[in-house]
Design an enzyme around this catalytic site. Structure first.
Site, PDB file in Angstrom:
ATOM      1  N   ASP A 137       0.913  -1.090   0.032  1.00 43.26           N
ATOM      2  CA  ASP A 137      -0.119   0.095  -0.067  1.00 43.26           C
ATOM      3  C   ASP A 137       0.668   1.251  -0.084  1.00 43.26           C
ATOM      4  O   ASP A 137       2.015   1.219   0.443  1.00 43.26           O
ATOM      5  CB  ASP A 137      -0.907   0.147   1.094  1.00 43.26           C
ATOM      6  CG  ASP A 137      -1.951  -0.911   1.216  1.00 43.26           C
ATOM      7  OD1 ASP A 137      -1.954  -1.746   0.307  1.00 43.26           O
ATOM      8  OD2 ASP A 137      -2.773  -0.781   2.086  1.00 43.26           O
ATOM      9  N   HIS A 188       3.585  -2.120   3.210  1.00 38.02           N
ATOM     10  CA  HIS A 188       3.853  -0.861   2.790  1.00 38.02           C
ATOM     11  C   HIS A 188       5.308  -0.752   2.053  1.00 38.02           C
ATOM     12  O   HIS A 188       6.292  -0.847   2.730  1.00 38.02           O
ATOM     13  CB  HIS A 188       3.753   0.178   3.843  1.00 38.02           C
ATOM     14  CG  HIS A 188       2.383   0.015   4.487  1.00 38.02           C
ATOM     15  ND1 HIS A 188       1.996  -0.818   5.341  1.00 38.02           N
ATOM     16  CD2 HIS A 188       1.252   0.941   4.092  1.00 38.02           C
ATOM     17  CE1 HIS A 188       0.621  -0.592   5.715  1.00 38.02           C
ATOM     18  NE2 HIS A 188       0.150   0.405   4.981  1.00 38.02           N
TER      19      HIS A 188
END
Length: 257
Positions: A69, A213
């Site tokens: 993400d 991430h």
């Protein structure tokens, strides 16, 4: 898996870290005006050509979906190098505003190397705190820039912070976007330690969706060991489309296979 309700999600900042309330507060009406402002029409870049679909059946094979993400970021290129070295595929939930600032080079490489793209909003706003028009603008603008840069029409979205409700579901449904959450949370935004991230990914089981991430150097540094360890256990690293092997229902939430 945790899907936060609005009061908890409002306490979280970009990437998931706890922060004090924004001062001054965000003006939802102003955000909508900014997101829907007329943008110049840039020429479309050369579209990447994705590789052929792989013959993988995750109903039989041990599959795990690594999802990243908040990018693309400064470390995304190194991550793509690692994934290519291990012939692993992943799904990237990208932030439209980040793409606009940095260009679509990383996204075009993702598509060309067989990775999948998902919508993670334009500004990483908490969608449940916005009006219906604000939610629409966050999703639409990101869909548009990714389509322009890559030719890809995304079919998955991930609400920032995992914060979703009926209005977010409806906006996703009407745009043909399934909501993808996760069942393995590495908490890599909080614990910037590659060893800790690697150990948490080890909790994955066949059919897991792992939250990571690619904006954190420590996460990117953890990926080689993650791939090595799970490959030794017989796992195949797949995109979300490969994981499910079928079309998903727009608007519906998914956390694992």
């Amino acid at each position: 898996m945790r899907v936060w309700t609005v009061p908890l999600a409002m306490m979280l900042g970009f990437g998931g870290a706890a922060v004090p309330p924004v001062d001054p507060p965000i003006d939802p009406a102003r955000l909508v005006r900014e997101l829907t402002a007329i943008q110049p029409e840039w020429p479309e870049p050369e579209r990447p050509v994705p590789p052929p679909a792989r013959d993988v059946d995750c109903a039989k094979a041990k599959c795990v979906a690594l999802t990243f993400d908040d990018g693309p970021g400064e470390h995304t290129g190194d991550l793509l190098d690692t994934l290519a070295e291990h012939r692993a595929r992943a799904t990237f939930f990208v932030v439209g505003g980040v793409v606009a600032r940095g260009g679509g080079g990383d996204l075009r490489r993702m598509v060309a190397e067989g990775h999948e793209l998902g919508n993670h909003s334009w500004s990483h706003a908490q969608l449940t705190a916005l009006s219906r028009s604000g939610i629409a603008a966050e999703l639409d603008r990101t869909q548009k820039i990714v389509k322009r840069e890559t030719g890809v029409r995304m079919v998955f979205m991930r609400p920032p912070y995992g914060a979703t409700d009926g209005r977010v579901a409806e906006a996703s449904r009407s745009r043909g976007l399934s909501q993808i959450l996760w069942n393995v949370d590495t908490m890599d935004w909080r614990d910037r330690n590659s060893g800790v991230v690697t150990r948490r990914v080890a909790a994955a089981a066949p059919g897991s969706i792992v939250l990571l991430h690619d904006i954190h150097r420590s996460t990117v540094d953890a990926v080689p060991e993650v791939l090595k360890d799970l490959a030794a256990e017989g796992y195949t690293f797949v995109t979300l489309s490969e994981l499910y092997g079928r079309e998903l229902t727009p608007g519906k939430r998914y956390m694992k296979r």
